[in-house]
Design an enzyme around this catalytic site. Structure first.
Site, mmCIF file in Angstrom:
data_model
loop_
_atom_site.group_PDB
_atom_site.id
_atom_site.type_symbol
_atom_site.label_atom_id
_atom_site.label_comp_id
_atom_site.label_asym_id
_atom_site.label_seq_id
_atom_site.Cartn_x
_atom_site.Cartn_y
_atom_site.Cartn_z
ATOM 1 N N ASP A 199 111.617 -34.117 76.972
ATOM 2 C CA ASP A 199 111.717 -34.806 75.680
ATOM 3 C C ASP A 199 111.832 -36.326 75.881
ATOM 4 O O ASP A 199 111.908 -37.081 74.910
ATOM 5 C CB ASP A 199 112.848 -34.235 74.802
ATOM 6 C CG ASP A 199 114.203 -34.316 75.458
ATOM 7 O OD1 ASP A 199 114.297 -34.827 76.588
ATOM 8 O OD2 ASP A 199 115.190 -33.873 74.836
ATOM 9 N N SER A 200 111.759 -36.764 77.153
ATOM 10 C CA SER A 200 111.562 -38.195 77.426
ATOM 11 C C SER A 200 110.242 -38.640 76.788
ATOM 12 O O SER A 200 109.987 -39.847 76.659
ATOM 13 C CB SER A 200 111.556 -38.459 78.936
ATOM 14 O OG SER A 200 110.649 -37.584 79.582
ATOM 15 N N ASP A 232 110.843 -28.731 77.611
ATOM 16 C CA ASP A 232 112.195 -29.016 77.116
ATOM 17 C C ASP A 232 112.420 -28.417 75.732
ATOM 18 O O ASP A 232 111.552 -28.528 74.852
ATOM 19 C CB ASP A 232 112.370 -30.541 76.990
ATOM 20 C CG ASP A 232 113.277 -31.105 78.061
ATOM 21 O OD1 ASP A 232 113.986 -30.323 78.746
ATOM 22 O OD2 ASP A 232 113.285 -32.344 78.230
ATOM 23 N N LYS A 262 113.762 -25.752 79.531
ATOM 24 C CA LYS A 262 114.931 -26.498 80.019
ATOM 25 C C LYS A 262 115.801 -26.866 78.823
ATOM 26 O O LYS A 262 115.294 -27.185 77.746
ATOM 27 C CB LYS A 262 114.493 -27.768 80.754
ATOM 28 C CG LYS A 262 115.685 -28.621 81.230
ATOM 29 C CD LYS A 262 115.270 -29.718 82.177
ATOM 30 C CE LYS A 262 114.771 -30.981 81.481
ATOM 31 N NZ LYS A 262 115.761 -31.620 80.587
ATOM 32 N N GLU A 317 121.364 -35.224 86.537
ATOM 33 C CA GLU A 317 120.903 -36.577 86.213
ATOM 34 C C GLU A 317 122.031 -37.600 86.325
ATOM 35 O O GLU A 317 123.143 -37.395 85.804
ATOM 36 C CB GLU A 317 120.319 -36.597 84.786
ATOM 37 C CG GLU A 317 119.801 -37.983 84.390
ATOM 38 C CD GLU A 317 118.887 -37.988 83.184
ATOM 39 O OE1 GLU A 317 118.526 -36.905 82.672
ATOM 40 O OE2 GLU A 317 118.523 -39.102 82.757
HETATM 41 O O1 KIV Z 1 113.117 -35.325 79.352
HETATM 42 C C1 KIV Z 1 112.977 -35.519 80.556
HETATM 43 O O2 KIV Z 1 111.983 -36.089 81.012
HETATM 44 C C2 KIV Z 1 114.015 -35.052 81.443
HETATM 45 C C3 KIV Z 1 113.971 -35.565 82.850
HETATM 46 C C4 KIV Z 1 114.436 -36.954 82.896
HETATM 47 C C5 KIV Z 1 114.706 -34.677 83.780
HETATM 48 O O3 KIV Z 1 114.870 -34.333 81.045
#
Ligand code: KIV
Length: 284
Positions: A48-49, A87, A117, A186
């Site tokens: 979700d980045s 995510d 995730k 993280e």
């Molecule tokens: O959302 C994401 O990209 C993440 C990574 C930074 C692990 O959770």
């Protein structure tokens, strides 16, 4: 390109036992996923980045389930032989188990992800257990959990005290017990990441957590500096500067359009002379 043998959670576990590091990168669309697969990454995370690096938000909170489903589909089209994890976005797994399972189903059925995730420790262990029981592999995420940024009070290193370290270990153990096959760790110190990794049978994937985790993950746009210039972060190594390359390339294009030097002869089509003559008045 030769198709790779698909990675499985069993193989990921074996990699930990054999001391073989897992290379994970985020991707959000067809070309980035395809390039990541061609470059040999083990796992792609549709994180979700996405919200920060693709959609222009200042946190991951506005990212929706529809966003992740849409981008996961594109990633799976680009990286058909890579293990793709998607995510679960903000507050899509904090309601009833039914609504959580509907969100998981969308990521797997519509998105084509192989695993999901979610962020959090012991408090989300029952959710992890329910998802795993439904046959869906789960990756946990502890340490700095961006979906809780407003509760944490900023993006800062986590678990520096012995109490916080013990809490993170209890969280990691709860996720392991619940059936997660890996945990993203993280923004914690190297020492803490090593301590956690040694006490877990499941794979730790570090980001800003030193070199001792079983694997590493970086955000595509960070490692390739793909985007507007941003403040450098200590844990990010940039392996290429795509932002600069793209800015220069587009800048050259703009200059050539203004100077009427693009398109030149190499990029131009022509018609037969008799038609040219017809068009230009010598109708004959
Ligand atoms: O959302 C994401 O990209 C993440 C990574 C930074 C692990 O959770």
């Amino acid at each position: 390109m030769e198709q790779r043998k698909p990675l499985t959670t069993a193989k990921i576990k074996k990699m930990k036992m054999d001391g073989v590091p897992l290379a994970v990168v985020t991707a959000y669309d067809y070309p980035s996923a395809r390039l990541a697969e061609e470059a040999g990454v083990d796992v792609i995370l549709v994180g979700d980045s996405l919200g920060n690096v693709v959609l222009g938000y200042d946190s991951t909170l506005p990212v929706t389930l529809d966003d992740i489903v849409y981008h996961t589909r594109a990633v799976v089209r680009g990286a058909g032989s890579t293990f793709v994890v998607a995510d679960l976005p903000f507050l899509t797994y904090h309601g009833s188990i039914d609504s959580t399972m509907r969100a998981v189903a969308r990521l797997m059925q519509e998105g084509g992800a192989k695993a999901v995730k979610l962020e959090g420790g012991a408090e989300v262990a029952p959710v992890v257990e329910a998802i795993v029981k439904a046959g869906v592999p789960v990756v946990g995420h502890i340490g700095l959990t961006p979906q809780s940024v407003h509760q944490i009070g900023g993006y800062r290193v986590q678990g520096r005290s012995s109490e916080q370290a013990e809490k993170l270990l209890a969280d990691a153990k709860a996720l392991e017990q619940a059936g997660a096959f890996a945990i993203v760790v993280e923004l914690v110190t190297d020492e803490l990441a090593e301590w956690l990794t040694k006490q877990l049978s499941i794979t730790t994937i570090g980001i800003g957590a030193g070199a001792t985790c079983d694997g590493q993950v970086l955000v595509f746009h960070d490692l390739l500096q793909y985007g507007p210039e941003s403040v450098p972060r200590k844990f990010v190594k940039t392996y290429a500067n795509l932002g600069e390359t793209i800015r220069t390339g587009i800048g050259e294009y703009v200059k050539e359009v203004k100077a009427r030097s693009f398109p030149g002869p190499d990029h131009t089509f022509h018609m037969d002379n008799d038609v040219v003559q017809y068009l230009y008045g010598d109708k004959g």
